[in-house]
Design a protein around this motif. Structure first.
Motif, PDB file in Angstrom:
ATOM      1  N   TYR A  79      52.212  39.964  40.873  1.00 28.84           N
ATOM      2  CA  TYR A  79      52.714  39.052  39.846  1.00 28.84           C
ATOM      3  C   TYR A  79      53.984  39.626  39.202  1.00 28.84           C
ATOM      4  O   TYR A  79      54.993  38.925  39.049  1.00 28.84           O
ATOM      5  CB  TYR A  79      51.630  38.836  38.779  1.00 28.84           C
ATOM      6  CG  TYR A  79      52.119  38.131  37.537  1.00 28.84           C
ATOM      7  CD1 TYR A  79      52.248  36.738  37.511  1.00 28.84           C
ATOM      8  CD2 TYR A  79      52.455  38.857  36.383  1.00 28.84           C
ATOM      9  CE1 TYR A  79      52.705  36.093  36.373  1.00 28.84           C
ATOM     10  CE2 TYR A  79      52.915  38.206  35.254  1.00 28.84           C
ATOM     11  CZ  TYR A  79      53.033  36.838  35.243  1.00 28.84           C
ATOM     12  OH  TYR A  79      53.493  36.197  34.116  1.00 28.84           O
ATOM     13  N   ARG A  80      53.939  40.896  38.840  1.00 30.15           N
ATOM     14  CA  ARG A  80      55.096  41.517  38.184  1.00 30.15           C
ATOM     15  C   ARG A  80      56.308  41.559  39.110  1.00 30.15           C
ATOM     16  O   ARG A  80      57.437  41.341  38.671  1.00 30.15           O
ATOM     17  CB  ARG A  80      54.731  42.931  37.700  1.00 30.15           C
ATOM     18  CG  ARG A  80      53.779  42.878  36.498  1.00 30.15           C
ATOM     19  CD  ARG A  80      53.259  44.244  36.093  1.00 30.15           C
ATOM     20  NE  ARG A  80      52.246  44.098  35.062  1.00 30.15           N
ATOM     21  CZ  ARG A  80      52.210  44.766  33.916  1.00 30.15           C
ATOM     22  NH1 ARG A  80      53.124  45.669  33.655  1.00 30.15           N
ATOM     23  NH2 ARG A  80      51.257  44.555  33.032  1.00 30.15           N
ATOM     24  N   ARG A  81      56.067  41.827  40.377  1.00 21.60           N
ATOM     25  CA  ARG A  81      57.188  41.839  41.337  1.00 21.60           C
ATOM     26  C   ARG A  81      57.823  40.458  41.447  1.00 21.60           C
ATOM     27  O   ARG A  81      59.043  40.325  41.508  1.00 21.60           O
ATOM     28  CB  ARG A  81      56.695  42.327  42.704  1.00 21.60           C
ATOM     29  CG  ARG A  81      56.507  43.838  42.741  1.00 21.60           C
ATOM     30  CD  ARG A  81      56.051  44.315  44.094  1.00 21.60           C
ATOM     31  NE  ARG A  81      56.042  45.772  44.139  1.00 21.60           N
ATOM     32  CZ  ARG A  81      55.165  46.500  44.814  1.00 21.60           C
ATOM     33  NH1 ARG A  81      54.197  45.900  45.504  1.00 21.60           N
ATOM     34  NH2 ARG A  81      55.234  47.813  44.809  1.00 21.60           N
ATOM     35  N   GLU A  82      56.975  39.413  41.451  1.00 22.18           N
ATOM     36  CA  GLU A  82      57.488  38.041  41.541  1.00 22.18           C
ATOM     37  C   GLU A  82      58.230  37.659  40.257  1.00 22.18           C
ATOM     38  O   GLU A  82      59.299  37.051  40.306  1.00 22.18           O
ATOM     39  CB  GLU A  82      56.321  37.073  41.791  1.00 22.18           C
ATOM     40  CG  GLU A  82      56.710  35.610  41.888  1.00 22.18           C
ATOM     41  CD  GLU A  82      57.687  35.273  43.011  1.00 22.18           C
ATOM     42  OE1 GLU A  82      58.183  34.128  43.038  1.00 22.18           O
ATOM     43  OE2 GLU A  82      57.973  36.136  43.876  1.00 22.18           O
ATOM     44  N   MET A  83      57.683  38.020  39.097  1.00 20.42           N
ATOM     45  CA  MET A  83      58.358  37.721  37.834  1.00 20.42           C
ATOM     46  C   MET A  83      59.695  38.460  37.738  1.00 20.42           C
ATOM     47  O   MET A  83      60.676  37.920  37.235  1.00 20.42           O
ATOM     48  CB  MET A  83      57.471  38.092  36.635  1.00 20.42           C
ATOM     49  CG  MET A  83      56.241  37.235  36.458  1.00 20.42           C
ATOM     50  SD  MET A  83      56.575  35.449  36.319  1.00 20.42           S
ATOM     51  CE  MET A  83      56.071  34.886  37.961  1.00 20.42           C
ATOM     52  N   ALA A  84      59.722  39.685  38.259  1.00 15.78           N
ATOM     53  CA  ALA A  84      60.975  40.456  38.270  1.00 15.78           C
ATOM     54  C   ALA A  84      62.004  39.764  39.168  1.00 15.78           C
ATOM     55  O   ALA A  84      63.181  39.642  38.807  1.00 15.78           O
ATOM     56  CB  ALA A  84      60.711  41.881  38.749  1.00 15.78           C
ATOM     57  N   ARG A  85      61.546  39.290  40.319  1.00 21.24           N
ATOM     58  CA  ARG A  85      62.438  38.590  41.261  1.00 21.24           C
ATOM     59  C   ARG A  85      63.026  37.338  40.608  1.00 21.24           C
ATOM     60  O   ARG A  85      64.189  37.009  40.807  1.00 21.24           O
ATOM     61  CB  ARG A  85      61.654  38.217  42.526  1.00 21.24           C
ATOM     62  CG  ARG A  85      62.519  37.662  43.661  1.00 21.24           C
ATOM     63  CD  ARG A  85      61.680  37.212  44.841  1.00 21.24           C
ATOM     64  NE  ARG A  85      60.890  36.023  44.539  1.00 21.24           N
ATOM     65  CZ  ARG A  85      61.377  34.773  44.521  1.00 21.24           C
ATOM     66  NH1 ARG A  85      62.665  34.568  44.763  1.00 21.24           N
ATOM     67  NH2 ARG A  85      60.588  33.751  44.267  1.00 21.24           N
TER      68      ARG A  85
END
Length: 219
Positions: A79-85
């Motif tokens: 989730y955090r990787r996607e939000m960062a993207r």
């Protein structure tokens, strides 16, 4: 004499645009749990997070509780990787104050209820890791040791080589204030989302915290 500060991370140093806890659980976590044959409603899950139920409560669903939380944390990292993207994780504009606190010779720690990997990912996303002498996420050997338990805070104090009276806990939530108090520390509530009762000091942002520390140190 004040020698160090222990910071919460999420909602104290960084925030997630549009984040809703229930939505995150139902859209991201529930599908992953269902793949493991676990059906756990949001309200019950929330009770394990707030400490109303122990983390081991999930074992009644037929899974080792450490494995359960590792599944949740793997989803959280995705989730955090996607939000960062998507550019939806943002540092608060005052995080540069951490550099000023370091220049004052203070030892700094970051302590989060998220996993070690999730915590480091977010800090490193904005090059904030460089400010901290120690960073602790949740400890799988003591999953109920997350805030408001003082366990992680006390662990950070030991590594910093500080007594509780030589450090302060800085955070946005009731759990941060309780964890600091239970560890025998003074606490600072950053009132980005309103005041939390029971803190020793209140600041509107981290620059105001710098002013408070200077006042305490008489510099």
């Amino acid at each position: 004499m004040l020698k160090g500060l222990i910071f919460d991370v999420d909602e104290t140093l960084v925030y997630y645009e549009g984040y809703n806890h229930r939505e995150w659980y139902e859209m991201w976590v529930m599908p992953a749990l269902q793949e493991h044959g676990i059906k756990l409603d949001y309200e019950t899950y929330k009770k394990t997070v707030t400490g109303e139920l122990p983390r081991s409560y999930v074992e009644r669903f037929g899974i080792d509780h450490v494995e359960f939380w590792k599944i949740v944390d793997a989803v959280n990292l995705r989730y955090r990787r996607e939000m960062a993207r998507l550019g939806r994780i943002k540092p608060f504009p005052d995080v540069g104050a951490l550099g000023e606190l370091k220049k004052m010779g203070l030892r700094l720690a970051a302590v989060s209820n998220a996993s070690q990997e999730c915590t480091e990912f977010v800090l490193n996303l904005f090059d904030l890791g460089k400010y901290f002498d120690v960073v602790y996420g949740k400890d799988y050997s003591n999953l109920d040791g997350v805030k408001p338990s003082p366990y992680l805070v006390e662990k950070a104090l030991r590594v910093l080589g500080l007594r509780p009276e030589e450090a302060m806990m800085v955070g946005d939530s009731h759990h941060d204030v309780l964890a600091g108090k239970r560890a025998g520390m003074k606490t600072v509530n950053v009132t980005r989302f309103g005041e939390i009762g029971g803190a020793d000091y209140y600041v509107k942002d981290l620059w105001e915290l710098v002013g408070l520390i200077r006042k305490i140190l008489g510099t």
